[in-house]
Scaffold this active site. Structure first.
Site, short mmCIF file in Angstrom:
data_model
loop_
_atom_site.label_atom_id
_atom_site.label_comp_id
_atom_site.label_asym_id
_atom_site.label_seq_id
_atom_site.Cartn_x
_atom_site.Cartn_y
_atom_site.Cartn_z
N LYS A 22 0.85 -1.21 0.00
CA LYS A 22 0.00 0.00 0.00
C LYS A 22 0.88 1.25 0.00
O LYS A 22 1.97 1.24 -0.57
CB LYS A 22 -1.00 -0.05 1.16
CG LYS A 22 -1.78 -1.36 1.17
CD LYS A 22 -2.95 -1.39 2.09
CE LYS A 22 -3.65 -2.76 1.99
NZ LYS A 22 -4.82 -2.86 2.85
N GLU A 68 -9.82 -0.66 -1.68
CA GLU A 68 -9.47 0.72 -1.33
C GLU A 68 -9.59 1.63 -2.54
O GLU A 68 -9.88 2.82 -2.41
CB GLU A 68 -8.06 0.76 -0.70
CG GLU A 68 -8.12 0.28 0.75
CD GLU A 68 -6.85 -0.36 1.27
OE1 GLU A 68 -5.78 -0.16 0.69
OE2 GLU A 68 -6.95 -1.08 2.29
N GLY A 89 -7.46 -4.89 7.27
CA GLY A 89 -6.88 -3.99 8.27
C GLY A 89 -7.63 -3.95 9.58
O GLY A 89 -7.38 -3.08 10.42
N SER A 114 -6.53 -9.21 6.81
CA SER A 114 -6.01 -9.57 8.14
C SER A 114 -5.39 -10.96 8.20
O SER A 114 -5.47 -11.63 9.23
CB SER A 114 -7.10 -9.41 9.20
OG SER A 114 -7.50 -8.05 9.29
P1 PGA Z 1 -4.55 -6.46 5.47
O1 PGA Z 1 -4.77 -5.95 3.95
O2 PGA Z 1 -3.75 -7.71 5.39
O3 PGA Z 1 -3.82 -5.34 6.14
O4 PGA Z 1 -5.92 -6.69 6.03
C1 PGA Z 1 -5.02 -6.84 2.91
C2 PGA Z 1 -5.21 -6.09 1.62
O5 PGA Z 1 -5.84 -5.03 1.63
O6 PGA Z 1 -4.73 -6.53 0.55
#
Ligand code: PGA
Length: 251
Positions: free
Chosen positions: A14, A99, A173, A213
């Site tokens: 990200k 996102e 997240g 997550s």
């Molecule tokens: P995360 O994000 O592992 O922090 O939940 C996964 C993603 O958005 O690809």
């Protein structure tokens, strides 16, 4: 996981990392890559793709972009094309991450066009789908995923040019995840949809990643389910130790 699908553990960094952090993280992953039995991919922010790709050349770690434009070139200030990603050393690109679907209001049609652009450039598109909490609570998970898969995965998708990531928005997240059985049910549904559109052979070869997550502590049981062929990892991909512990959980 079916024996003929090689697991893919992919890190989505990200909007995190400056040059020194990114190179250190990539280096630590490459150093341990020989200890795991799966494909490894890291997707740094755009500014770090070229230096990270250069540092990873000769290592088994692949590099990917987090997004691309749906056109090959032109007047699109601030955007990056799939061919540019390829030129910078990428072999994959994530398209349709929630996102971007939410923050940038990307539609299924745009996501599909981006996946097609990725294919034209010779990149593997990782097409993301996933329901929101409201959709899940409203019993709309299957319907939401069906629409996203049917509209976002382009015709011509094969196991060589496409990976699909199921990422429930409410799990990203948040530290919350579906149970392995709940995740498997959605993956199985996606595979069934792909069989209808692309035929059994192609559908059975396309890798389906779980994202949201995923951590060293929960990866094993998720990755053990028959239609979960790897992970798309955000937060836990920012620490080499955690990312590689997830990769080591591949059975
Ligand atoms: P995360 O994000 O592992 O922090 O939940 C996964 C993603 O958005 O690809």
């Amino acid at each position: 996981m079916a024996a003929d699908r090689r697991m893919l553990i992919a890190g989505n960094w990200k909007m995190n990392g400056l040059r020194a952090d990114g190179l250190a993280l990539a280096g630590a992953i490459a150093e341990r890559a020989g200890q795991v039995d799966c494909d490894l991919l890291i997707c740094p922010p755009a500014t770090l793709i070229a230096p990270v790709a250069e540092a990873m050349s000769g290592s088994p770690v692949s590099v990917g972009g987090q997004d691309c434009h749906f056109e090959d070139s032109g007047a699109h200030t601030g955007d990056v094309s799939a061919a540019m990603l390829r030129d910078a050393g990428c072999s994959y690109v994530i398209v349709g991450h929630s996102e971007r679907r939410i923050d940038r209001r990307e539609t299924d049609d745009e996501v599909c066009a981006k996946a097609k652009a990725a294919h034209r450039a010779g990149l593997i598109a990782i097409v993301c789908v996933g329901e929101t909490e409201t959709q899940r609570d409203g019993g709309l998970t299957v319907e939401t995923i069906s629409t996203q898969v049917e509209r976002s995965v382009p015709p011509g998708a094969t196991s060589e040019n496409t990976v699909i990531a199921y990422e429930p928005v409410w799990a990203i997240g948040t530290g919350r995840t579906p149970t392995p059985d709940e995740a498997q049910d959605v993956h199985e549904h996606i595979r069934t949809l792909l069989r209808t559109s692309f035929g059994r052979q192609t559908a059975d070869a396309i890798r389906l990643l779980y994202g949201g997550s995923m951590k060293p502590g929960n990866a094993g049981p998720l990755l053990a389910r028959p239609d979960i062929d790897g992970g798309l990892i955000g937060g836990a991909s920012l620490k080499a130790e955690d990312f590689m512990a997830i990769a080591a959980a591949v059975g």
